[in-house]
Structures are given as structure tokens and as C-alpha cells.
Design a protein around this motif. Structure first.
Motif, PDB file in Angstrom:
ATOM      1  N   THR A 254       0.835  -1.204   0.000  1.00  0.00           N
ATOM      2  CA  THR A 254       0.000   0.000   0.000  1.00  0.00           C
ATOM      3  C   THR A 254       0.872   1.257   0.000  1.00  0.00           C
ATOM      4  OG1 THR A 254      -1.745  -1.153   1.194  1.00  0.00           O
ATOM      5  CG2 THR A 254      -1.811   1.250   1.256  1.00  0.00           C
ATOM      6  N   PHE A 255       1.927   1.239   0.817  1.00  0.00           N
ATOM      7  CA  PHE A 255       2.831   2.385   0.878  1.00  0.00           C
ATOM      8  C   PHE A 255       3.555   2.577  -0.453  1.00  0.00           C
ATOM      9  CE2 PHE A 255       6.853   4.502   1.879  1.00  0.00           C
ATOM     10  CZ  PHE A 255       6.348   5.681   2.417  1.00  0.00           C
ATOM     11  N   TRP A 256       4.029   1.482  -1.055  1.00  0.00           N
ATOM     12  CA  TRP A 256       4.689   1.601  -2.355  1.00  0.00           C
ATOM     13  C   TRP A 256       3.731   2.230  -3.366  1.00  0.00           C
ATOM     14  CZ3 TRP A 256       3.429  -0.064  -7.186  1.00  0.00           C
ATOM     15  CH2 TRP A 256       4.378   0.213  -8.176  1.00  0.00           C
ATOM     16  N   GLN A 257       2.494   1.759  -3.386  1.00  0.00           N
ATOM     17  CA  GLN A 257       1.497   2.285  -4.327  1.00  0.00           C
ATOM     18  C   GLN A 257       1.331   3.790  -4.138  1.00  0.00           C
ATOM     19  OE1 GLN A 257      -0.047   0.401  -6.740  1.00  0.00           O
ATOM     20  NE2 GLN A 257      -0.940   2.273  -7.530  1.00  0.00           N
TER      21      GLN A 257
ATOM     22  N   ARG B  96       8.532  -4.598  -6.561  1.00  0.00           N
ATOM     23  CA  ARG B  96       9.230  -5.783  -6.043  1.00  0.00           C
ATOM     24  C   ARG B  96      10.411  -5.389  -5.158  1.00  0.00           C
ATOM     25  NH1 ARG B  96      12.447 -10.499  -9.196  1.00  0.00           N
ATOM     26  NH2 ARG B  96      12.590 -11.886  -7.416  1.00  0.00           N
ATOM     27  N   ALA B  97      11.216  -4.435  -5.622  1.00  0.00           N
ATOM     28  CA  ALA B  97      12.374  -4.000  -4.831  1.00  0.00           C
ATOM     29  C   ALA B  97      11.938  -3.428  -3.490  1.00  0.00           C
ATOM     30  CB  ALA B  97      13.195  -2.980  -5.603  1.00  0.00           C
ATOM     31  N   PHE B  98      10.857  -2.637  -3.506  1.00  0.00           N
ATOM     32  CA  PHE B  98      10.413  -2.025  -2.256  1.00  0.00           C
ATOM     33  C   PHE B  98       9.800  -3.052  -1.307  1.00  0.00           C
ATOM     34  CE2 PHE B  98       7.661   0.082   0.732  1.00  0.00           C
ATOM     35  CZ  PHE B  98       8.522   1.046   1.241  1.00  0.00           C
TER      36      PHE B  98
ATOM     37  N   ASN C 226      14.016  -3.862   4.831  1.00  0.00           N
ATOM     38  CA  ASN C 226      15.337  -3.531   5.374  1.00  0.00           C
ATOM     39  C   ASN C 226      15.445  -2.100   5.894  1.00  0.00           C
ATOM     40  OD1 ASN C 226      16.212  -6.100   4.750  1.00  0.00           O
ATOM     41  ND2 ASN C 226      17.185  -5.482   2.845  1.00  0.00           N
ATOM     42  N   ASP C 227      14.808  -1.143   5.191  1.00  0.00           N
ATOM     43  CA  ASP C 227      15.016   0.264   5.511  1.00  0.00           C
ATOM     44  C   ASP C 227      13.849   0.927   6.241  1.00  0.00           C
ATOM     45  OD1 ASP C 227      17.409  -0.024   4.169  1.00  0.00           O
ATOM     46  OD2 ASP C 227      16.743   1.001   2.359  1.00  0.00           O
TER      47      ASP C 227
END
Length: 183
Positions: free
Chosen positions: A18-21, A47-49, A56-57
Motif C-alpha cells: 500500500t505504501f509503495w502504491q 518488487r524491490a520495495f 530492510n530500511d
């Protein structure tokens, strides 16, 4: 609009997609034109996010939180050490991803909460600041609104769309913040 509907908190694992979107799915989003556009940063793929960057971050990281308005994700806050491993110079940033929400003081309330969280719970440092560019009038106004001081201006070093802009630094001391909070 009441400010009690604006909250900051850590990102949850079930919110990665949801955040990536919200944040990174549109490379032409309005926010990308104001957040250091001269760096030409590339947004992460879904995919990376969701598999690497987010876990990780973002998850469990006191230096990367999200902003919610009426329970919905609307933005992000971050902090990083401008001096790297020395960890004595903390800079912050904020992004409200949906430009239709700009001008509603969501950023002001969230940034006040973020400064309070950082000074109270995360760091004992005497200073927190941010760097922006003179083309980003909203960010400069935000610094003023939360009680930060214009501390520096490096003239005509940010080149964007055929024009030079200034790099602008705002900051606040812990003692100044504590006085503001008591008012």
C-alpha cells in the motif's frame, strides 16, 4: 480539519505494498517535482520495495515513519545523519504524497510530531535540521511554521529546468524546541 486525525507511526509489514502504491508507483507524481528533482532519483520498483527496501530500511526503523490522516497513509518522514558515521548532524525530511492534501497543514502537524519524537525518544543531539532548495517555497514555509530558523543559503547551486536555485538549510536547537513545546 482537526489535527487529531493526523498521526505519525512506524510502517507496518502489512502496509508495504500500500505504501509503495502511494509513494512510488507514479514516477511523474507531483511530489517528485519538489523533492530534490535536480538529483533525478529513480523510484523503487514494487518488487524491490516490498521485498528489500521496505523490509530492510522502513520496518522497525526509528528514522523512517509514515504519516496517516483519518487512518490512511498519506506521507512519510525520515531522518538521516548528514555526517555519516559520526552521527552528530541529523537532518530530516517529509513528503505528503497526494498533492490534493497539500495546504491542509498535515505536513505542519506531522513535522511537529516528528521533531517531538526525535528530540524526546530518539536522539540526545542539540540540533535537527533539513535542507531544501529555494524553488520549494512550501518546504521553506513549513520550516518557518514549525519554528525552525533559516540557518544557511548557498546561492545558485541547484540547477533545475534551465535555472539555478539556492540550497537552503533550516534548523532548530533542542532548547528552542523545548521552549516552543511548553508554550
Amino acid at each position: 480539519m482537526t489535527t487529531n486525525h493526523i498521526k505519525i507511526r512506524p510502517l507496518r509489514p502489512d502496509e508495504l505494498e500500500t505504501f509503495w502504491q502511494l509513494a512510488f508507483s507514479n514516477p511523474n507524481a507531483e511530489w517528485t517535482k519538489w523533492n530534490g528533482p535536480y538529483f533525478h532519483d529513480k523510484l523503487p520498483s514494487k518488487r524491490a520495495f516490498t521485498t528489500i527496501i521496505g523490509p530492510n530500511d522502513w520496518l522497525g526503523n526509528d528514522y523512517r515513519w509514515v504519516i496517516t490522516f483519518n487512518g490512511n497513509l498519506v506521507g512519510a518522514l525520515f531522518a538521516y545523519f548528514d555526517d555519516g558515521a559520526l552521527k552528530r548532524w541529523l537532518d530530516i525530511g517529509i513528503t505528503i504524497y497526494n498533492d490534493h492534501l497539500w495546504g491542509n497543514h498535515i505536513g505542519q502537524t506531522a513535522l511537529q510530531q516528528w521533531l517531538n519524537h526525535l528530540f524526546s525518544d530518539v536522539t540526545k543531539l542539540p540540533h535537527i535540521g533539513f535542507t531544501t532548495w529555494s524553488g520549494n517555497k512550501r518546504m521553506m514555509a513549513l520550516g518557518d511554521q514549525v519554528g525552525m530558523t533559516l540557518e544557511g543559503r548557498i546561492r545558485q547551486v541547484r540547477y533545475w529546468q534551465g535555472h539555478y536555485y539556492d540550497s537552503v538549510k533550516y534548523g532548530i536547537l533542542r532548547s528552542e524546541w523545548e521552549k516552543l513545546v511548553k508554550q
